[in-house]
Design a protein around this motif. Structure first.
Motif: not given
Length: 109
Positions: A51-57
């Motif tokens: 997962f990277k910055v900005g991903d909705m998780v």
């Protein structure tokens, strides 16, 4: 006890196997009747650094993985398994409610 599941945005992925997730909640102020936004950051375990910055998780509670990590990021398989489990629980609850309703109706007559 069921595990809590929260939805948020990844704000940092600088550390290995760890992401920082910002979770926002909205509620109405009891006196002012105004909608208030509050956010809180959680550190979550990300096994594969996917997962990277900005991903909705989605993150869920787990046993402590380190001093600050009490959450883990849910993968697609985990989300699907949780959805199936919730559907089964809802069907069972609906069946129990129908039986309880039938018993109540029989007792009333």
């Amino acid at each position: 006890m069921p595990k809590r599941i929260l939805r948020g945005t990844v704000t940092s992925d600088a550390n290995a196997q760890t992401v920082t997730v910002s979770v926002e909640r909205r509620f109405t102020h009891p006196v002012l009747k105004k909608t208030i936004r509050k956010s809180k950051k959680y550190r979550a375990h990300d096994e594969n650094n996917q997962f990277k910055v900005g991903d909705m998780v989605r993150i869920r509670e787990c046993a402590p993985k380190s001093k600050t990590k009490r959450w883990e990021v849910m993968t697609a398989e985990m989300i699907e398994a949780d959805r199936i489990e919730r559907e089964e629980h809802a069907k069972l609850q609906q069946k129990l409610d129908a039986e309880r309703h039938a018993e109540h109706e029989a007792a009333a007559n």
